[in-house]
Design a protein around this motif. Structure first.
Motif, PDB file in Angstrom:
ATOM      1  N   ASP A  67      43.537   7.791  28.549  1.00 51.48           N
ATOM      2  CA  ASP A  67      42.233   7.571  27.909  1.00 51.48           C
ATOM      3  C   ASP A  67      42.057   6.116  27.467  1.00 51.48           C
ATOM      4  O   ASP A  67      40.949   5.595  27.444  1.00 51.48           O
ATOM      5  CB  ASP A  67      42.083   8.469  26.668  1.00 51.48           C
ATOM      6  CG  ASP A  67      42.042   9.928  27.047  1.00 51.48           C
ATOM      7  OD1 ASP A  67      41.475  10.230  28.104  1.00 51.48           O
ATOM      8  OD2 ASP A  67      42.588  10.753  26.295  1.00 51.48           O
ATOM      9  N   TYR A 164      27.345   8.809  37.448  1.00 51.23           N
ATOM     10  CA  TYR A 164      28.438   8.497  38.373  1.00 51.23           C
ATOM     11  C   TYR A 164      29.447   7.552  37.721  1.00 51.23           C
ATOM     12  O   TYR A 164      29.051   6.585  37.041  1.00 51.23           O
ATOM     13  CB  TYR A 164      27.885   7.851  39.655  1.00 51.23           C
ATOM     14  CG  TYR A 164      27.066   8.818  40.452  1.00 51.23           C
ATOM     15  CD1 TYR A 164      27.654   9.594  41.439  1.00 51.23           C
ATOM     16  CD2 TYR A 164      25.713   8.997  40.186  1.00 51.23           C
ATOM     17  CE1 TYR A 164      26.913  10.527  42.153  1.00 51.23           C
ATOM     18  CE2 TYR A 164      24.958   9.927  40.890  1.00 51.23           C
ATOM     19  CZ  TYR A 164      25.566  10.683  41.876  1.00 51.23           C
ATOM     20  OH  TYR A 164      24.839  11.615  42.567  1.00 51.23           O
ATOM     21  N   PRO A 165      30.744   7.808  37.942  1.00 48.42           N
ATOM     22  CA  PRO A 165      31.760   6.963  37.299  1.00 48.42           C
ATOM     23  C   PRO A 165      31.662   5.493  37.696  1.00 48.42           C
ATOM     24  O   PRO A 165      31.953   4.615  36.880  1.00 48.42           O
ATOM     25  CB  PRO A 165      33.088   7.566  37.757  1.00 48.42           C
ATOM     26  CG  PRO A 165      32.793   8.656  38.695  1.00 48.42           C
ATOM     27  CD  PRO A 165      31.323   8.929  38.695  1.00 48.42           C
ATOM     28  N   MET A 249      28.424   9.752  26.140  1.00 42.81           N
ATOM     29  CA  MET A 249      29.568  10.352  25.448  1.00 42.81           C
ATOM     30  C   MET A 249      30.890   9.903  26.109  1.00 42.81           C
ATOM     31  O   MET A 249      31.873  10.613  26.130  1.00 42.81           O
ATOM     32  CB  MET A 249      29.403  11.871  25.497  1.00 42.81           C
ATOM     33  CG  MET A 249      30.220  12.682  24.523  1.00 42.81           C
ATOM     34  SD  MET A 249      29.992  12.231  22.839  1.00 42.81           S
ATOM     35  CE  MET A 249      29.836  13.773  22.045  1.00 42.81           C
ATOM     36  N   GLY A 250      30.841   8.702  26.684  1.00 39.92           N
ATOM     37  CA  GLY A 250      32.049   8.138  27.294  1.00 39.92           C
ATOM     38  C   GLY A 250      32.293   8.622  28.715  1.00 39.92           C
ATOM     39  O   GLY A 250      33.267   8.232  29.352  1.00 39.92           O
ATOM     40  N   GLY A 251      31.442   9.478  29.229  1.00 43.93           N
ATOM     41  CA  GLY A 251      31.665  10.075  30.552  1.00 43.93           C
ATOM     42  C   GLY A 251      30.923   9.364  31.654  1.00 43.93           C
ATOM     43  O   GLY A 251      30.347   8.303  31.418  1.00 43.93           O
ATOM     44  N   PRO A 252      30.941   9.908  32.851  1.00 43.59           N
ATOM     45  CA  PRO A 252      31.646  11.134  33.248  1.00 43.59           C
ATOM     46  C   PRO A 252      33.134  10.878  33.484  1.00 43.59           C
ATOM     47  O   PRO A 252      33.492   9.819  34.010  1.00 43.59           O
ATOM     48  CB  PRO A 252      30.955  11.495  34.576  1.00 43.59           C
ATOM     49  CG  PRO A 252      30.457  10.200  35.113  1.00 43.59           C
ATOM     50  CD  PRO A 252      30.147   9.334  33.936  1.00 43.59           C
ATOM     51  N   GLY A 253      33.937  11.826  33.055  1.00 45.56           N
ATOM     52  CA  GLY A 253      35.387  11.712  33.226  1.00 45.56           C
ATOM     53  C   GLY A 253      35.981  10.515  32.518  1.00 45.56           C
ATOM     54  O   GLY A 253      36.967   9.962  32.970  1.00 45.56           O
ATOM     55  N   GLY A 254      35.363  10.078  31.431  1.00 43.78           N
ATOM     56  CA  GLY A 254      35.885   8.946  30.647  1.00 43.78           C
ATOM     57  C   GLY A 254      35.535   7.593  31.250  1.00 43.78           C
ATOM     58  O   GLY A 254      36.047   6.568  30.812  1.00 43.78           O
TER      59      GLY A 254
ATOM     60  N   ASP B 371      33.139  16.898  29.773  1.00 43.00           N
ATOM     61  CA  ASP B 371      33.183  15.581  30.417  1.00 43.00           C
ATOM     62  C   ASP B 371      33.754  15.669  31.836  1.00 43.00           C
ATOM     63  O   ASP B 371      33.240  15.045  32.762  1.00 43.00           O
ATOM     64  CB  ASP B 371      34.023  14.631  29.557  1.00 43.00           C
ATOM     65  CG  ASP B 371      33.960  13.204  30.069  1.00 43.00           C
ATOM     66  OD1 ASP B 371      32.860  12.777  30.460  1.00 43.00           O
ATOM     67  OD2 ASP B 371      34.998  12.537  30.081  1.00 43.00           O
ATOM     68  N   GLN B 372      34.803  16.458  31.992  1.00 44.41           N
ATOM     69  CA  GLN B 372      35.422  16.582  33.316  1.00 44.41           C
ATOM     70  C   GLN B 372      34.498  17.308  34.294  1.00 44.41           C
ATOM     71  O   GLN B 372      34.506  17.013  35.486  1.00 44.41           O
ATOM     72  CB  GLN B 372      36.767  17.314  33.211  1.00 44.41           C
ATOM     73  CG  GLN B 372      37.868  16.480  32.579  1.00 44.41           C
ATOM     74  CD  GLN B 372      38.151  15.201  33.350  1.00 44.41           C
ATOM     75  OE1 GLN B 372      38.306  15.207  34.572  1.00 44.41           O
ATOM     76  NE2 GLN B 372      38.193  14.072  32.656  1.00 44.41           N
TER      77      GLN B 372
END
Lengths: 303, 396
Positions: A67, A164-165, A249-254, B371-372
């Motif tokens: 993280d 999208y990340p 919220m910090g996403g997607p997937g961080g 989130d995932q």
């Protein structure tokens, strides 16, 4: 000791006592609300959940967490981790807002009714970041966002940028340029107002081009303003939270996670106050690293 | 004289400021997650309580995610934001263990409620929360008129379902066959939970909640890879977008299907045009009651108990009449339901009522899960990474 010196000493002691009494309430408040929490956070970052001293164990744990620092991300793409993301904010957002602010300040300097333009740009700055985050989220939406409307007009395909990340973090960084540029513009505007007109007139008489005037007169004389803009902007970029919290919220997937948000996750999602304290301490160190030169520079000026 | 005047003025000021703080106010504050139309449907219930008892009630809106960060700090300081709070079951159980929640075993009769609906609110045999109305998450909603216009039929098996999505994809003007609601993240988790139940069964679903099976287990991976990701890769799902916005677009025909809870019946213009189907073969449906509790630090424990008892009995009768809610109180007559909700209640028949997976696990898992899933929706090829990340939350 003669009477004169005794009286003088007594008077000086009285003055010191007055100063202490005057200063005491502020000092007590600072100790309770500033110094104690800082020291407690620092101590917590070195202890385990059962309050045992564990030295750097928490730091190792946090810094090796995916993280905070995701090594895989550097070869496979986002997320890179909250810490590199904060540095990306600084790397992209800082030069953009600083440069844009300077250019806008120079452009508006002699413009009639410039306060209208300045106010409209400064609006971003007075918008609460939570609202700014919501606006950004909608700006980048596929169906209703203005960015996509423009892109579609130009023949590009629309998509939700924050979904999208690869684009989530960059969308927030570029979007927040609009929110923050007003700050540097205002600081530079006030700096420009203090540069004597004679300098420009003399340079013009010597045949200097606007380009030369800008780089040889304007920029060097705005050095102190630049220090303030850079310092304050970096501080903002280090502690950025609300905008990211609301928009992605910090996403997607961080992929758009940042340090302050990760601190929030540790503290209020996982109730892991040790890890949260580690992040708080790291942020404090980074902040000091930025602010100490500013304080030194302003002290130098006073002397 | 001047000195005495000053003393009197200061003393009066302290009295003036301090009195309201120490005065016993019998009014109550209820905190719940609803705003907009959902809040409008709840306020008449509180009004009815006010009229019956003369006790004033104020309603405040707070999301569960915010409450989970606010309340623990308040409870540690032995104070509370509200006298009666709607919150997820994991939180109630967790805080009850810490002594922050009032025991309400004597306030309600457990047998009056849907069997099992209060199980997640007990600690050492004592009851610390109650179930208000619930919402079932039955499956994919569609407009009957849309299906008729495009000659679509409800699928009977997986192949039918895929064929339906493919046919929808070809309809002119459609963005994607299935709308993907987003925002905080829970709409995607509801879809995923439905897929887990449909293709993994109710036991696997329970095992995931208990973590007696790993998230990266082959059985779970099979569901994610061969069912969910397959559809995502084919672009049968739309991009995740804010769910109320998507709701409007789906209603206007931009999407064919929308997976949502039964509250949707209270959010559309014409509920009679609504219909819903579950994934073929589904044996259980998530039935998520709105849980509520009384903090141990309420200043009005007796009034708070009165309100709780009212809400979970008469209150439910009033609430279901507003539409979009199903009662957990067994004595609510079926005639009280609007027609569309009666149909939803019938979908539950013969199926196992399951707890909401992420609401039950809660904490860090919940935010990571949301989130995932946002990541999975746009990167379906990263199933392994997603499942490994979810598993790692439990390993920590």
């Amino acid at each position: 000791m003669d009477l004169f010196h005794r009286r003088k000493r007594r008077k000086s002691l009285k003055t010191t006592l007055h100063q202490i009494v005057f200063f005491l309430p502020a000092l007590i408040l600072m100790i309770i609300f500033l110094l104690y929490p800082v020291l407690n956070t620092l101590w917590t970052s070195f202890t385990s959940e059962d309050h045992q001293f564990v030295f750097l164990d928490n730091y190792k744990k946090v810094l090796s967490s995916k993280d905070v620092f995701n090594q895989k991300g550097f070869t496979q793409g986002f997320p890179l981790g909250a810490l590199p993301h904060n540095f990306l904010w600084i790397l992209i957002h800082l030069p953009l807002t600083t440069f844009l602010g300077l250019v806008l300040a120079v452009l508006f300097k002699d413009l009639k009714y410039n306060y209208i333009f300045k106010s409209s740009i400064f609006l971003g700055m007075v918008t609460p970041m939570v609202i700014g985050g919501v606006i950004l989220r909608f700006i980048y939406e596929k169906e209703v966002g203005i960015i996509n409307a423009i892109l579609e007009l130009l023949g590009f395909q629309a998509f939700t940028w924050t979904a999208y990340p690869e684009t989530a973090l960059l969308s927030l960084i570029f979007g927040s340029v609009w929110l923050w540029t007003g700050f540097s513009m205002i600081i530079y505007s006030s700096g420009l107002g203090n540069i004597p007109k004679e300098y420009y007139e003399a340079a013009a008489l010597d045949g200097a081009t606007p380009f030369v005037i800008f780089f040889r007169i304007t920029i060097p004389l705005l050095k102190q303003m630049t220090v303030v803009v850079i310092t304050m902007t970096i501080l903002w970029e280090l502690k950025i939270f609300d905008l990211v919290y609301v928009a992605t919220m910090g996403g997607p997937g961080g992929a758009s996670n940042v340090m302050a948000l990760q601190m929030y996750f540790y503290a209020f999602r996982q109730f892991n106050f040790q890890n949260a304290s580690v992040i708080a301490t790291l942020l404090m160190l980074l902040t000091l690293f930025v602010t100490i030169p500013l304080i030194k520079s302003s002290l130098g000026e006073e002397r | 004289m001047k000195f005495i005047t000053w003393i009197v003025v200061i003393f009066s000021a302290i009295l003036f400021i301090g009195l309201p703080v120490y005065s016993q106010d019998s009014s109550l504050t209820v905190i719940g997650p609803w705003s907009g139309g959902e809040m409008d449907a709840f306020l008449p219930v509180l009004k009815a309580f006010e009229e019956e008892t003369g006790i004033k009630v104020e309603f405040l809106t707070y999301r569960a995610e915010d409450l989970s960060t606010l309340l623990p700090a308040q409870f540690t300081a032995e104070s509370t934001l509200g006298d009666l709070i709607f919150m997820q079951s994991w939180f109630i159980q967790d805080q009850a263990k810490k002594g922050h929640i009032m025991d309400i075993s004597a306030v309600i009769t457990e047998d009056d409620f849907i069997p099992g609906s209060l199980d997640g609110l007990k600690v050492d045999g004592k009851l610390y929360g109650a179930a208000y109305t619930g919402k079932v998450k039955p499956g994919f909603w569609f407009r009957k008129s849309f299906f008729e216009k495009n000659q679509l039929t409800v699928p009977n098996n997986w192949e039918d379902f895929q064929a339906l999505l493919e046919k929808m994809k070809g309809i002119e003007g459609i963005s994607a066959p299935i709308a993907s609601g987003n925002g905080v993240g829970w709409p995607l988790s509801d879809i995923t939970e439905h897929f887990i139940v449909a293709f993994g069964g109710t036991e696997l679903f329970h095992n995931l909640i208990n973590h007696s099976i790993h998230w990266n287990d082959a059985k779970v991976k099979e569901i994610f890879e061969n069912r969910l990701a397959v559809l995502l890769k084919e672009n049968y799902f739309g991009e995740p977008s804010e769910w109320t916005m998507v709701l409007e677009k789906w209603w206007n025909g931009d999407y064919g299907l929308f997976f949502m809870g039964s509250w949707i019946t209270g959010m559309v213009d014409d509920p009679s045009d609504l219909s819903v189907f579950s994934l073929p073969g589904t044996q259980g449906l998530v039935f998520a009651p709105d849980y509520l509790f009384i903090p141990a630090y309420t200043q009005n424990p007796e009034n708070a108990k009165k309100l709780l008892a009212f809400l979970v009995t008469q209150g439910q009768e009033l609430q279901v009449q507003q539409g979009g809610h199903l009662a957990t109180y067994l004595n609510v007559p079926i005639e009280f339901y609007p027609e569309v909700d009666r149909n939803v209640a019938q979908i539950l028949e013969g199926k196992m009522a399951l707890p909401d997976l992420d609401d039950t696990i809660g904490g860090e898992f919940q935010s990571k899960f949301w989130d995932q899933l946002k990541l999975l929706w746009v990167k379906p090829e990263q199933v392994d990474d997603v499942l490994d990340t979810l598993e790692s939350v439990f390993e920590q």
